[in-house]
Design a protein around this motif. Structure first.
Motif, short mmCIF file in Angstrom:
data_model
loop_
_atom_site.label_atom_id
_atom_site.label_comp_id
_atom_site.label_asym_id
_atom_site.label_seq_id
_atom_site.Cartn_x
_atom_site.Cartn_y
_atom_site.Cartn_z
N TRP A 160 -4.66 -7.52 11.31
CA TRP A 160 -3.34 -7.27 11.90
C TRP A 160 -3.48 -6.34 13.10
O TRP A 160 -4.04 -5.25 13.01
N VAL A 203 -2.20 -2.26 13.16
CA VAL A 203 -2.06 -1.76 11.79
C VAL A 203 -3.27 -0.91 11.44
O VAL A 203 -4.40 -1.26 11.78
N LEU A 232 3.38 -5.17 5.48
CA LEU A 232 3.02 -5.39 6.89
C LEU A 232 3.95 -6.40 7.53
O LEU A 232 4.36 -6.24 8.70
N ASP A 233 4.32 -7.45 6.80
CA ASP A 233 5.29 -8.42 7.33
C ASP A 233 6.62 -7.76 7.66
O ASP A 233 7.31 -8.17 8.60
N ARG A 285 0.66 -7.18 2.00
CA ARG A 285 1.04 -8.13 3.04
C ARG A 285 2.55 -8.12 3.27
O ARG A 285 3.02 -8.20 4.42
N CYS A 338 -6.03 -5.42 6.62
CA CYS A 338 -5.56 -4.62 7.76
C CYS A 338 -6.34 -4.95 9.03
O CYS A 338 -5.78 -4.88 10.13
#
Length: 252
Positions: free
Chosen positions: A66, A69, A33-34, A30, A63
């Motif tokens: 998002w 992604v 991804l952030d 996470r 995933c």
């Protein structure tokens, strides 16, 4: 834009050195991804030395939540089930990643260190590739920069190739006189793949030193980076490391 897919195997390796769930692989995914990573990669092996089947299931769910992604699962499609490892094909079909990168590593290999020999393995791979594509999963094959092998990657139905960059990274680190020839071979392989209609990914030992040149490879779409990014994260923090690699890929 070249996508950065962060390989989380080394986070899992650290976790597995102790009891419990510290560091938490899902939480670190996470964070990546952030920080702007366009994807996450895992390479589950039958011995579960790092990524475990449960991690694959959790990260696939992460995933899916998002936009933009992608989740990439790597591994040996011929790996048999072992204890609660269900085998790569079954795990991939269960978790439905965006991409499956097939890799010819044996169970006792320390890390992936060569591409497929499709003259030997192509006939066995072809129905497995078709099976994954029928499930809506993009298929990439881990390949050396050998043109006739890339022809065979197209023939057996692959959507992309992932060029094995270990020798390139080693040549950069050693300032080897073979560097120019190695990089030229990768450029030729990437261009050949593009002419065949194959996408081009790359991975293995790419880092902030050797990536600025490699990012100029013709048509490069995605790099998968784990070991070096994890090491850099020790010095600069995971989110800052992801940002550094994104900046590198964009030429900043």
């Amino acid at each position: 834009m070249i996508a950065l897919s962060v390989n989380l195997n080394k986070i899992a390796l650290i976790r597995n050195s102790r009891e419990g769930n510290y560091p938490d692989v899902l939480a670190h995914g996470r964070i990546c991804l952030d920080a702007g990573a366009q994807g996450l990669t895992v390479h589950p092996r039958p011995d579960q030395r790092h990524i475990r089947p449960g991690d694959v299931r959790q990260l696939a769910e992460l995933c899916r939540g998002w936009d933009g992604v992608e989740f990439n699962v790597e591994g040996n499609p011929f790996a048999e089930p072992l204890q609660d490892y269900p085998g790569l094909m079954r795990l991939v079909e269960e978790t439905q990643p965006d991409q499956c990168t097939l890799v010819p590593d044996s169970n006792d290999q320390l890390t992936s260190d060569h591409g497929f020999d499709l003259k030997r393995d192509g006939a066995r791979l072809e129905p497995l590739i078709a099976q994954l594509k029928d499930a809506g999963i993009r298929v990439s094959l881990f390949m050396d920069p050998i043109l006739d092998q890339i022809d065979l990657a197209k023939a057996v139905g692959a959507d992309r190739i992932e060029l094995y960059t270990g020798p390139y990274a080693e040549a950069v680190a050693r300032q080897s006189e073979t560097l120019e020839a190695i990089f030229a071979a990768h450029c030729a392989a990437a261009e050949h793949a593009r002419q065949l209609g194959l996408g081009v990914n790359a991975g293995h030992d790419l880092n902030l030193i050797n990536l600025p040149r490699y990012r100029t490879l013709p048509g490069l779409q995605e790099v998968s980076i784990g070991h070096a990014l994890t090491v850099d994260a020790i010095n600069m923090g995971l989110d800052n490391a992801v940002t550094a690699y994104l900046n590198c890929l964009s030429g900043k």
